[in-house]
Design a protein around this motif. Structure first.
Motif, mmCIF file in Angstrom:
data_model
loop_
_atom_site.group_PDB
_atom_site.id
_atom_site.type_symbol
_atom_site.label_atom_id
_atom_site.label_comp_id
_atom_site.label_asym_id
_atom_site.label_seq_id
_atom_site.Cartn_x
_atom_site.Cartn_y
_atom_site.Cartn_z
ATOM 1 N N ASP A 655 0.854 -1.192 0.000
ATOM 2 C CA ASP A 655 0.000 0.000 0.000
ATOM 3 C C ASP A 655 0.887 1.239 0.000
ATOM 4 O OD1 ASP A 655 -2.366 1.474 0.019
ATOM 5 O OD2 ASP A 655 -2.314 1.677 2.192
ATOM 6 N N ALA A 656 1.547 1.504 -1.111
ATOM 7 C CA ALA A 656 2.480 2.620 -1.203
ATOM 8 C C ALA A 656 1.757 3.891 -1.619
ATOM 9 C CB ALA A 656 3.586 2.291 -2.199
ATOM 10 N N SER A 657 2.369 5.018 -1.305
ATOM 11 C CA SER A 657 1.864 6.314 -1.733
ATOM 12 C C SER A 657 3.047 7.176 -2.145
ATOM 13 C CB SER A 657 1.100 7.009 -0.595
ATOM 14 O OG SER A 657 2.000 7.428 0.417
ATOM 15 N N GLN A 658 2.739 8.291 -2.794
ATOM 16 C CA GLN A 658 3.803 9.216 -3.181
ATOM 17 C C GLN A 658 4.496 9.796 -1.955
ATOM 18 O OE1 GLN A 658 5.168 10.007 -6.081
ATOM 19 N NE2 GLN A 658 3.826 8.682 -7.296
ATOM 20 N N LEU A 687 13.810 2.280 -2.850
ATOM 21 C CA LEU A 687 13.244 3.213 -3.814
ATOM 22 C C LEU A 687 12.658 2.470 -5.003
ATOM 23 C CD1 LEU A 687 15.620 6.325 -4.164
ATOM 24 C CD2 LEU A 687 13.156 6.332 -3.727
ATOM 25 N N SER A 688 13.387 1.449 -5.468
ATOM 26 C CA SER A 688 12.890 0.686 -6.618
ATOM 27 C C SER A 688 11.621 -0.068 -6.250
ATOM 28 C CB SER A 688 13.964 -0.285 -7.121
ATOM 29 O OG SER A 688 14.140 -1.365 -6.222
ATOM 30 N N TYR A 689 11.548 -0.600 -5.022
ATOM 31 C CA TYR A 689 10.397 -1.429 -4.673
ATOM 32 C C TYR A 689 9.149 -0.581 -4.448
ATOM 33 C CZ TYR A 689 8.654 -6.038 -3.649
ATOM 34 O OH TYR A 689 8.001 -7.246 -3.747
ATOM 35 N N VAL A 690 9.310 0.538 -3.738
ATOM 36 C CA VAL A 690 8.141 1.402 -3.509
ATOM 37 C C VAL A 690 7.681 2.020 -4.823
ATOM 38 C CG1 VAL A 690 7.315 3.472 -2.334
ATOM 39 C CG2 VAL A 690 8.714 1.822 -1.100
ATOM 40 N N GLY A 691 8.633 2.389 -5.689
ATOM 41 C CA GLY A 691 8.261 2.884 -7.012
ATOM 42 C C GLY A 691 7.523 1.830 -7.815
ATOM 43 N N TYR A 692 7.960 0.579 -7.698
ATOM 44 C CA TYR A 692 7.268 -0.534 -8.364
ATOM 45 C C TYR A 692 5.822 -0.636 -7.886
ATOM 46 C CZ TYR A 692 5.807 -5.468 -8.715
ATOM 47 O OH TYR A 692 5.101 -6.620 -8.917
ATOM 48 N N ALA A 693 5.627 -0.530 -6.566
ATOM 49 C CA ALA A 693 4.274 -0.618 -6.014
ATOM 50 C C ALA A 693 3.391 0.527 -6.494
ATOM 51 C CB ALA A 693 4.329 -0.628 -4.486
ATOM 52 N N LEU A 694 4.011 1.647 -6.884
ATOM 53 C CA LEU A 694 3.253 2.791 -7.393
ATOM 54 C C LEU A 694 3.095 2.757 -8.897
ATOM 55 C CD1 LEU A 694 4.716 5.616 -5.158
ATOM 56 C CD2 LEU A 694 2.337 4.896 -5.217
ATOM 57 N N GLY A 695 3.643 1.734 -9.537
ATOM 58 C CA GLY A 695 3.519 1.626 -10.983
ATOM 59 C C GLY A 695 4.531 2.443 -11.748
ATOM 60 N N GLU A 696 5.561 2.968 -11.084
ATOM 61 C CA GLU A 696 6.601 3.745 -11.758
ATOM 62 C C GLU A 696 7.721 2.800 -12.188
ATOM 63 O OE1 GLU A 696 7.709 7.164 -9.474
ATOM 64 O OE2 GLU A 696 5.647 7.904 -9.352
ATOM 65 N N ARG A 833 -11.781 -7.942 -0.122
ATOM 66 C CA ARG A 833 -12.074 -8.098 1.312
ATOM 67 C C ARG A 833 -10.790 -8.083 2.141
ATOM 68 N NH1 ARG A 833 -11.713 -12.570 4.038
ATOM 69 N NH2 ARG A 833 -11.830 -13.870 2.163
ATOM 70 N N VAL A 834 -9.809 -8.886 1.755
ATOM 71 C CA VAL A 834 -8.570 -8.945 2.525
ATOM 72 C C VAL A 834 -7.819 -7.623 2.434
ATOM 73 C CG1 VAL A 834 -6.352 -10.126 2.780
ATOM 74 C CG2 VAL A 834 -8.418 -11.447 2.258
ATOM 75 N N GLY A 835 -7.826 -7.007 1.247
ATOM 76 C CA GLY A 835 -7.183 -5.703 1.113
ATOM 77 C C GLY A 835 -7.769 -4.682 2.057
ATOM 78 N N THR A 843 -4.623 -3.396 -3.335
ATOM 79 C CA THR A 843 -5.280 -4.687 -3.533
ATOM 80 C C THR A 843 -6.784 -4.577 -3.336
ATOM 81 O OG1 THR A 843 -4.708 -5.222 -1.245
ATOM 82 C CG2 THR A 843 -3.267 -6.073 -2.955
ATOM 83 N N CYS A 844 -7.218 -3.720 -2.413
ATOM 84 C CA CYS A 844 -8.648 -3.502 -2.194
ATOM 85 C C CYS A 844 -9.298 -2.933 -3.456
ATOM 86 C CB CYS A 844 -8.837 -2.571 -1.008
ATOM 87 S SG CYS A 844 -10.550 -2.141 -0.659
ATOM 88 N N ALA A 845 -8.668 -1.903 -4.039
ATOM 89 C CA ALA A 845 -9.235 -1.252 -5.219
ATOM 90 C C ALA A 845 -9.181 -2.154 -6.444
ATOM 91 C CB ALA A 845 -8.491 0.054 -5.488
ATOM 92 N N MET A 846 -8.061 -2.831 -6.649
ATOM 93 C CA MET A 846 -7.933 -3.668 -7.834
ATOM 94 C C MET A 846 -8.880 -4.869 -7.759
ATOM 95 S SD MET A 846 -5.998 -2.037 -9.819
ATOM 96 C CE MET A 846 -5.616 -3.221 -11.112
ATOM 97 N N GLY A 847 -9.075 -5.410 -6.557
ATOM 98 C CA GLY A 847 -10.058 -6.478 -6.402
ATOM 99 C C GLY A 847 -11.460 -6.003 -6.733
ATOM 100 N N HIS A 848 -11.778 -4.792 -6.277
ATOM 101 C CA HIS A 848 -13.090 -4.208 -6.559
ATOM 102 C C HIS A 848 -13.294 -4.028 -8.067
ATOM 103 C CE1 HIS A 848 -16.670 -1.993 -5.340
ATOM 104 N NE2 HIS A 848 -16.334 -1.001 -6.152
#
Length: 1005
Positions: A655-658, A687-696, A833-835, A843-848
């Motif tokens: 659950d990363a954010s900017q 930095l690479s992993y959090v950027g990955y979680a943000l889609g960068e 639900r788990v998200g 994961t919550c939003a993408m599941g939805h």
């Protein structure tokens, strides 16, 4: 242990007395700042004696009008004045009172004519005024400072608003008025950038009074919140109405705290009653108010004024004539005779709102009416709504059958929030529910605030000042010992351990003062035994903010000492100690406990709590920086900061954010300044992993490659062992499957060897397997993909762990690729639900969204479009999201099918824009949507070109399923004679890959 019920006299044993410098009172005040417009130029052409006479008249107006509205003049300086509303007692309508006072002052000054000759073109005197509310420290004043010395930012803002106002303008901040703005005619809400304030302030220009008498009418004017629940109460009211229509006299009293929904319930019931009873029932309404000394018999006189005059040719009933023309001393008897006479002709329903503010004459008449109707057996239903009155319980409506109106249930509150914030993410909705505690007014106000700002609520911050005044006015009516106790409880927190409250005050759960606070809806027993909880989180926040700073800090220090003695040193209470030490400005202890609490949460996979604690630790470390620290101390603090930031990175992966990315970038800068290669390599890795979680993905690949290079130079074998998995995941996200699979296979082999040694290794293994599975699925190797998904899920299936949500989300996507709609919806529901449980918005939003697209493909669900839009909006404030081209591709497909060309083109463009970050997962779908739109417009060449681009986007990923679906669309569009060959290719591919849903579609064609 038995509990003593001795009188409670002090909130804290052995608490230090405040120093003389802290004797001022911290109060929530509404401030009115008024100034004469153009006074400088007037002083130039007026004689000094005439100017002095004008000022005397102006001050006389100030001194007459301000107290009339319940205000107190703090100081008059020249032609300007500062008045406060809410001292010595906070009232819930202080904002309204200040605005009423401003309007009357403006009108009075406009009629004031200065003495002496006037220049040509003189338009008369006018004021310009500003109104703002906030927490103010009130000290005694003197000749220089005025009646009070007011310390804080609120008086400055009121003055700035007055400066911003033009001649004859009143500007009131939204915070000070809130819902009460509906009592006035105002200009549109606007944002004002004030000098010395970092963020714009929302405000209104007040133009005049509106024809609004009750807060409910103000809510109607703004737009009513949804009416939910209350089925049992409506049934009770319907039964009473039926009894009244059958000839009985009844009195029902609805009783609840402010904002719980008494008036809304009665208005819904009266609407039903009017429709149900038609001509067989006459309804009379009245309300009581505390403002500006309401007239005696106010609610009954309101009813009298709204009674219909007789039709032409009909005689006026003598009782009505007598009531209309009765002398003041005989008015009550005349009104009683009129209502009884009406009840003898047809059933009557008399409703009085806000009975707690009724005058004595109205109360006597109400009781006489009930007794007289009952004695005569008349069909009369009396319905009253009132707040609990702690001092005189049941005095006003003691003869009534009482309906105690509870707050909304959790489910009802969720429905109300969903209707008010239909596109808000579930976490904002949960925060609104937690702060509001089932109070419909609080829900409504917090939802309006969230809708205006698009931001989450912040712990410890109250909502608008007018709503805070509503809470503070309730606290102000408590007996002193209860007020002290509830303020101490607010410092402890929203949840109050009973042992801690008893250690600090001697009051346990059964103490009369605690029981009294529970009866008045302040605190109540929590579901966890041995704990109390504030009924409404917003109530706790308001009370906490209104408690003096030095008093709060002293209480936090004592609470921390009690917690440490209880077991904080053994590591059991780090989270609570971190909060109280930070609030007491004990930054070394706060940093230590927050870091330890974050580590504990990370081990327990409570990632949202870990993030919160690590951020608190980083904030505390910033306060430890002093000019006296030497280079060694500075380096040690810097390295500690970087180490905590790296663990924050671990907590961010789901659950990363900017904001998280900015923290990691600062950590990278600190590591570069330190110069230690191992530190640099690991900050680049996170930095690479959090950027990955943000889609960068593009930027993250660069950071990952930098981490590899530095780790190789410094021989960081542990990091080098982790990096293949990260690089493999990034290459997979970039659809570079040829590079991704070997790296993922290498990572999986290493992680399998270490999986049994720690839970973290097992999480890493499962996620690497998940990435390998969706790559196989994208290549059309669905059978192999599901085997790998099964292995990835095995350790976590049903665990509620964040990695389970990620795996199930990707599994849903692969099921969608395969056309297995029902199974996709099942996996998506689990991811959602788990998200939500682990507070992973991605994961919550993408599941939805995935579940909504599955519903569209299976049942053509008309709500799918809105659900995917909502999920996309949830992710927007976080500044991005991995594979968000999925959402845009799904939306483009739905919208192009529905024929919404404009919206479809927008999402086509958004999906293709994601390609700049190497996110091509939704690209082929977007091109297919564009082809469908072009074909619908008859543009065959463009449709063929988009189909070619769709094929190319699929080939880029080596995606057999994309090629097959593109061939199916080519057959459906029938752009040329080759469509049958395309259909045959699609059918063959669907059969080979087991793409059941698409195969059915092809067969229908």
């Amino acid at each position: 242990m038995t509990e003593s019920h001795a009188p409670f006299t002090a909130p804290l044993a052995n608490a230090p007395a405040p120093s003389p410098a802290t004797q001022g009172q911290r109060r929530l005040l509404t401030l009115l700042f008024v100034d004469l417009s153009g006074s400088t130029s007037m002083a130039e052409w007026m004689e000094a004696e005439h100017y002095a006479t004008m000022l005397a008249g102006l001050r006389a107006l100030y001194e007459r009008i301000v107290p009339h509205h319940g205000g107190v003049i703090a100081r008059i300086q020249g032609d300007g004045m500062l008045a406060v509303f809410g001292h010595p007692e906070v009232r819930e309508d202080d904002g309204r009172r200040a605005t009423e006072a401003a309007l009357e002052l403006h009108a009075a000054v406009r009629s004031l004519m200065p003495p002496g000759p006037k220049p040509a073109g003189f338009q008369g005197l006018t004021l310009h005024s500003g109104i703002h509310a906030g927490i103010v420290l009130v000290n005694d004043g003197d000749q220089m400072r005025g009646r009070f010395e007011l310390l804080g930012n609120a008086p400055n803002i009121a003055a700035r608003l007055s400066e911003a106002a033009k001649a004859n303008e009143i500007i009131a901040s939204e915070e000070s008025l809130g819902l009460q703005s509906q009592f006035f005619e105002t200009g549109p809400r606007f944002l004002l950038q004030l000098r010395g304030r970092a963020t714009p302030l929302a405000a209104y220009r007040v133009l005049g009074r509106a024809a609004v008498g009750r807060r409910f009418d103000a809510s109607v004017r703004r737009g009513l919140a949804p009416f939910v629940g209350r089925d049992a109460e409506l049934a009770t009211l319907d039964a009473a109405l039926a009894a009244a229509l059958a000839g009985r006299t009844l009195w029902l009293g609805i009783r609840a705290g402010a904002g719980v929904g008494k008036t809304r319930l009665t208005e819904e019931f009266l609407r039903h009653a009017h429709a149900q009873a038609d001509q067989a029932l006459r309804i009379h309404r009245g309300y009581c108010e505390s403002y500006l000394s309401a007239e005696p018999l106010q609610p009954f006189l309101q009813m009298l004024r709204h009674m219909d005059s007789p039709a032409p040719g009909e005689d006026m009933p003598p009782e009505l004539f007598a009531a209309q023309h009765s002398a003041p001393g005989q008015r009550a008897d005349a009104l009683l005779a009129l209502l009884l006479a009406l009840a003898r002709r047809t059933p009557q329903l008399v409703f009085i709102d806000d009975l707690q503010w009724a005058d004595d004459a109205s109360l006597r008449l109400l009781h006489r009416l009930r007794a007289g109707a009952a004695a005569q057996g008349l069909p009369l239903l009396l319905l009253t709504a009132s707040r609990p009155q702690p001092a005189l319980p049941g005095a006003n409506d003691g003869d009534a059958e009482i309906i105690e109106l509870p707050p909304l249930t959790e489910l009802e509150a969720a429905r109300a929030v969903q209707q008010l914030l239909p596109q808000s993410d579930p976490f904002i909705a949960a925060e609104v529910q937690r702060h509001a505690g089932g109070n419909p007014l609080f829900i409504e106000e917090l939802c309006h605030a969230a809708a205006d700002t698009g931001e989450r609520l912040v712990e410890g911050q109250s909502s608008s000042a007018w709503l805070a005044a509503l809470v503070e006015s309730r606290v102000g009516r408590l007996p002193p010992e209860q007020a002290q106790l509830v303020r101490l409880s607010a410092v402890i927190g929203n949840v109050i351990p009973v042992w801690l409250l008893q250690a600090l005050t001697g009051c346990g759960e059964q103490h009369p003062a605690v029981q009294a606070l529970a009866a008045q809806d302040f605190i109540f027993p929590d579901q966890t035994p041995g704990h109390l909880r504030f009924k409404h989180g917003i109530t706790r926040d308001v009370i906490y903010e209104a408690t003096g700073l030095h008093e709060r800090q002293a209480l936090h220090r004592h609470i921390s000492a009690q917690l440490s003695a209880r077991g904080g040193a053994a590591g059991q209470l780090h989270e609570q100690l971190a909060y109280h030490d930070a609030a007491a400005n004990d930054w070394p202890a706060a940093a230590h406990h927050a870091e330890a609490a974050g580590d504990q949460a990370l081990v327990a996979s409570a990632l949202d709590r870990a993030k919160k604690q690590f951020r608190a630790a980083l904030a505390a470390l910033e306060f430890l920086q002093t000019p006296e620290e030497d280079d060694g101390q500075a380096r040690e603090r810097r390295r500690r900061w970087v180490g905590i930031a790296q663990r924050l990175g671990m907590a961010c992966v789901f659950d990363a954010s900017q904001d998280d990315l900015r923290v990691l970038k600062h950590a990278a800068a600190l590591a570069q300044a330190d110069g230690e290669p191992g530190l640099i390599a690991r900050t680049e890795y996170w930095l690479s992993y959090v950027g990955y979680a943000l889609g960068e993905t593009r930027d993250s690949l660069a950071h990952a490659n930098a981490a590899v290079a530095v780790a190789q130079r410094c021989g960081d074998d542990a990091l080098l062992a982790q990096l293949p998995g990260t690089v493999g995941q990034l290459q997979a996200a970039a659809a570079n499957y040829a590079e991704a699979l070997p790296m993922l296979d290498l990572a999986i082999a290493r992680q399998r060897q270490r999986a049994s040694k720690s839970p973290a290794n097992q999480i890493g293994l499962s996620y690497s397997l998940c990435c390998r599975a969706y790559v196989l699925g994208d290549q059309g190797l669905f059978e192999q993909a599901h085997e790998v998904f099964a292995e990835a899920l095995a350790p976590f299936d049903g665990s509620g762990h964040a990695v389970e949500a990620s795996i199930q989300g990707w599994r849903a996507a692969v099921f969608l690729w395969q056309g297995r709609w029902a199974e996709a919806r099942g996996s998506a529901a689990t991811a959602h639900r788990v998200g939500a449980q682990v507070r992973s918005m991605f994961t919550c939003a993408m599941g939805h969204a995935a579940g909504a697209y599955g519903a569209w493909m299976q049942d053509a669900d008309a709500t799918a479009r809105q659900r995917i839009l909502a999920a996309t909006a949830w992710l927007a404030p976080r500044g991005g999201g991995l594979y968000s081209s999925f959402n845009h591709g799904w939306l483009a497909d739905i919208l192009s099918t529905q024929g919404d060309a404009g919206a479809a083109r927008h999402h086509v463009a958004m999906a293709l824009k994601r390609g700049r970050q190497h996110d091509w997962i939704g690209g082929a779908m977007a091109y297919r949507a564009a082809a469908r739109l072009a074909a619908r417009m008859g543009d065959v060449p463009r449709a063929k070109r988009y189909l070619g681009l769709a094929r190319g986007a699929g080939e880029q990923r080596n995606s057999d399923h994309e090629a097959a679906v593109t061939a199916l669309l080519e057959a459906e569009l029938k752009l040329d004679d080759s469509w049958q060959a395309a259909l045959e290719r699609a059918r063959s591919a669907f059969e080979r890959m087991g793409m059941t849903g698409f195969l059915e579609r092809a067969r229908r064609l």
